[in-house]
Design a protein around this motif. Structure first.
Motif, PDB file in Angstrom:
ATOM      1  N   GLU A   1       0.998  -1.278  -0.195  1.00 17.48           N
ATOM      2  CA  GLU A   1       0.001  -0.073   0.060  1.00 17.48           C
ATOM      3  C   GLU A   1       0.861   1.316  -0.141  1.00 17.48           C
ATOM      4  N   ASP A   2       1.942   1.179   0.810  1.00 16.39           N
ATOM      5  CA  ASP A   2       2.566   2.241   0.903  1.00 16.39           C
ATOM      6  C   ASP A   2       3.666   2.624  -0.505  1.00 16.39           C
ATOM      7  N   HIS A   3       4.005   1.618  -1.120  1.00 15.06           N
ATOM      8  CA  HIS A   3       4.991   1.702  -2.396  1.00 15.06           C
ATOM      9  C   HIS A   3       4.381   1.137  -3.639  1.00 15.06           C
ATOM     10  N   PRO A   4       3.030   1.665  -4.156  1.00 13.75           N
ATOM     11  CA  PRO A   4       2.359   0.939  -5.225  1.00 13.75           C
ATOM     12  C   PRO A   4       3.101   0.644  -6.337  1.00 13.75           C
ATOM     13  N   PHE A   5       4.157   1.552  -6.605  1.00 13.58           N
ATOM     14  CA  PHE A   5       5.055   1.386  -7.877  1.00 13.58           C
ATOM     15  C   PHE A   5       6.204   0.552  -7.473  1.00 13.58           C
ATOM     16  N   ARG A   6       6.915   0.809  -6.502  1.00 12.12           N
ATOM     17  CA  ARG A   6       8.114   0.232  -5.983  1.00 12.12           C
ATOM     18  C   ARG A   6       7.883  -1.315  -5.887  1.00 12.12           C
ATOM     19  N   LYS A   7       6.728  -1.768  -5.346  1.00  9.75           N
ATOM     20  CA  LYS A   7       6.472  -3.220  -5.166  1.00  9.75           C
ATOM     21  C   LYS A   7       6.764  -4.042  -6.590  1.00  9.75           C
ATOM     22  N   PHE A   8       6.536  -3.315  -7.730  1.00 10.89           N
ATOM     23  CA  PHE A   8       6.718  -4.147  -9.003  1.00 10.89           C
ATOM     24  C   PHE A   8       8.337  -3.996  -9.213  1.00 10.89           C
ATOM     25  N   LEU A   9       9.180  -3.358  -8.516  1.00 11.99           N
ATOM     26  CA  LEU A   9      10.675  -3.097  -8.708  1.00 11.99           C
ATOM     27  C   LEU A   9      11.294  -3.995  -7.502  1.00 11.99           C
ATOM     28  N   GLY A  10      10.504  -4.743  -6.824  1.00 14.99           N
ATOM     29  CA  GLY A  10      11.196  -5.617  -5.789  1.00 14.99           C
ATOM     30  C   GLY A  10      11.299  -5.145  -4.423  1.00 14.99           C
ATOM     31  N   TYR A  11      10.655  -3.864  -4.255  1.00 12.83           N
ATOM     32  CA  TYR A  11      11.083  -3.173  -2.978  1.00 12.83           C
ATOM     33  C   TYR A  11      10.659  -3.887  -1.551  1.00 12.83           C
ATOM     34  N   CYS A  12       9.527  -4.774  -1.863  1.00  9.31           N
ATOM     35  CA  CYS A  12       8.741  -5.441  -0.585  1.00  9.31           C
ATOM     36  C   CYS A  12       9.084  -7.142  -0.729  1.00  9.31           C
ATOM     37  N   ASN A  13      10.397  -7.222  -1.772  1.00  8.23           N
ATOM     38  CA  ASN A  13      10.584  -8.789  -1.673  1.00  8.23           C
ATOM     39  C   ASN A  13      11.295  -9.246  -0.414  1.00  8.23           C
ATOM     40  N   SER A  14      11.861  -8.459   0.415  1.00  9.20           N
ATOM     41  CA  SER A  14      12.537  -9.273   1.629  1.00  9.20           C
ATOM     42  C   SER A  14      11.491  -9.520   2.752  1.00  9.20           C
ATOM     43  N   ILE A  15      10.394  -8.648   2.745  1.00  6.16           N
ATOM     44  CA  ILE A  15       9.116  -9.149   3.552  1.00  6.16           C
ATOM     45  C   ILE A  15       8.400 -10.216   2.994  1.00  6.16           C
ATOM     46  N   ASP A  16       8.352 -10.219   1.421  1.00  5.30           N
ATOM     47  CA  ASP A  16       7.664 -11.252   0.950  1.00  5.30           C
ATOM     48  C   ASP A  16       8.276 -12.789   1.006  1.00  5.30           C
ATOM     49  N   GLN A  17       9.687 -12.868   1.070  1.00  5.41           N
ATOM     50  CA  GLN A  17      10.399 -13.811   1.195  1.00  5.41           C
ATOM     51  C   GLN A  17      10.117 -14.433   2.713  1.00  5.41           C
ATOM     52  N   GLN A  18       9.969 -13.730   3.512  1.00  8.85           N
ATOM     53  CA  GLN A  18       9.764 -14.185   5.057  1.00  8.85           C
ATOM     54  C   GLN A  18       8.479 -14.574   5.139  1.00  8.85           C
ATOM     55  N   VAL A  19       7.402 -14.008   4.501  1.00  3.03           N
ATOM     56  CA  VAL A  19       6.050 -14.607   4.499  1.00  3.03           C
ATOM     57  C   VAL A  19       6.315 -15.885   3.553  1.00  3.03           C
ATOM     58  N   VAL A  20       7.083 -16.200   2.676  1.00  5.51           N
ATOM     59  CA  VAL A  20       7.036 -17.410   2.081  1.00  5.51           C
ATOM     60  C   VAL A  20       7.518 -18.626   2.978  1.00  5.51           C
ATOM     61  N   MET A  21       8.366 -18.383   3.554  1.00 11.29           N
ATOM     62  CA  MET A  21       9.317 -19.040   4.649  1.00 11.29           C
ATOM     63  C   MET A  21       8.142 -19.435   5.928  1.00 11.29           C
ATOM     64  N   CYS A  22       7.512 -18.322   6.287  1.00 12.43           N
ATOM     65  CA  CYS A  22       6.632 -18.563   7.355  1.00 12.43           C
ATOM     66  C   CYS A  22       5.343 -19.616   6.827  1.00 12.43           C
ATOM     67  N   LEU A  23       4.795 -19.299   5.863  1.00 20.42           N
ATOM     68  CA  LEU A  23       3.832 -20.242   4.965  1.00 20.42           C
ATOM     69  C   LEU A  23       4.448 -21.573   4.956  1.00 20.42           C
ATOM     70  N   LYS A  24       5.374 -21.858   4.503  1.00 22.56           N
ATOM     71  CA  LYS A  24       6.053 -23.040   4.276  1.00 22.56           C
ATOM     72  C   LYS A  24       6.067 -23.863   5.718  1.00 22.56           C
ATOM     73  N   SER A  25       6.777 -23.055   6.624  1.00 20.83           N
ATOM     74  CA  SER A  25       6.780 -23.802   7.898  1.00 20.83           C
ATOM     75  C   SER A  25       5.494 -24.342   8.607  1.00 20.83           C
ATOM     76  N   GLU A  26       4.335 -23.172   8.049  1.00 22.20           N
ATOM     77  CA  GLU A  26       2.972 -23.738   8.767  1.00 22.20           C
ATOM     78  C   GLU A  26       2.728 -25.037   8.042  1.00 22.20           C
ATOM     79  N   ARG A  27       2.998 -24.809   6.686  1.00 21.75           N
ATOM     80  CA  ARG A  27       2.476 -26.141   5.742  1.00 21.75           C
ATOM     81  C   ARG A  27       3.301 -27.300   6.223  1.00 21.75           C
ATOM     82  N   LEU A  28       4.455 -27.448   6.379  1.00 16.94           N
ATOM     83  CA  LEU A  28       5.055 -28.563   6.804  1.00 16.94           C
ATOM     84  C   LEU A  28       4.556 -29.084   8.223  1.00 16.94           C
ATOM     85  N   ALA A  29       4.506 -28.071   9.071  1.00 17.52           N
ATOM     86  CA  ALA A  29       3.842 -28.433  10.608  1.00 17.52           C
ATOM     87  C   ALA A  29       2.259 -29.161  10.346  1.00 17.52           C
ATOM     88  N   ARG A  30       1.578 -28.576   9.599  1.00 18.65           N
ATOM     89  CA  ARG A  30       0.351 -29.193   9.048  1.00 18.65           C
ATOM     90  C   ARG A  30       0.422 -30.805   8.661  1.00 18.65           C
TER      91      ARG A  30
END
Length: 79
Positions: free
Chosen positions: A26-55
């Motif tokens: 929301e804060d960076h509507p254009f920068r998100k397309f340039l990878g500005y939020c990728n570090s947070i996105d990667q953390q989300v991916v890892m968290c979702l993966k750990s949830e999936r493996l636990a399930r």
């Protein structure tokens, strides 16, 4: 692409990361397309993966218990 990011489906930790990612988008509507939020996105991916493996592990253990009960029931019916 992520799975459903509804809050009731995830842990508190993952929900916090998901909220951070949404806020970044929301804060960076254009920068998100340039990878500005990728570090947070990667953390989300890892968290979702750990949830999936636990399930997955929990479901596996549940299936073993179910099979054990079936075997016991089958053996008691034969006797």
């Amino acid at each position: 692409m992520h799975t459903d990011l509804s809050p009731h489906l995830h842990t508190k930790e993952c929900n916090t990361l998901i909220d951070l990612l949404k806020q970044c988008h929301e804060d960076h509507p254009f920068r998100k397309f340039l990878g500005y939020c990728n570090s947070i996105d990667q953390q989300v991916v890892m968290c979702l993966k750990s949830e999936r493996l636990a399930r997955r592990q929990k479901n596996y253990e549940k299936s073993l218990e179910f099979k054990r009960k079936l075997r016991e029931k089958a053996q008691s019916n034969m006797a």
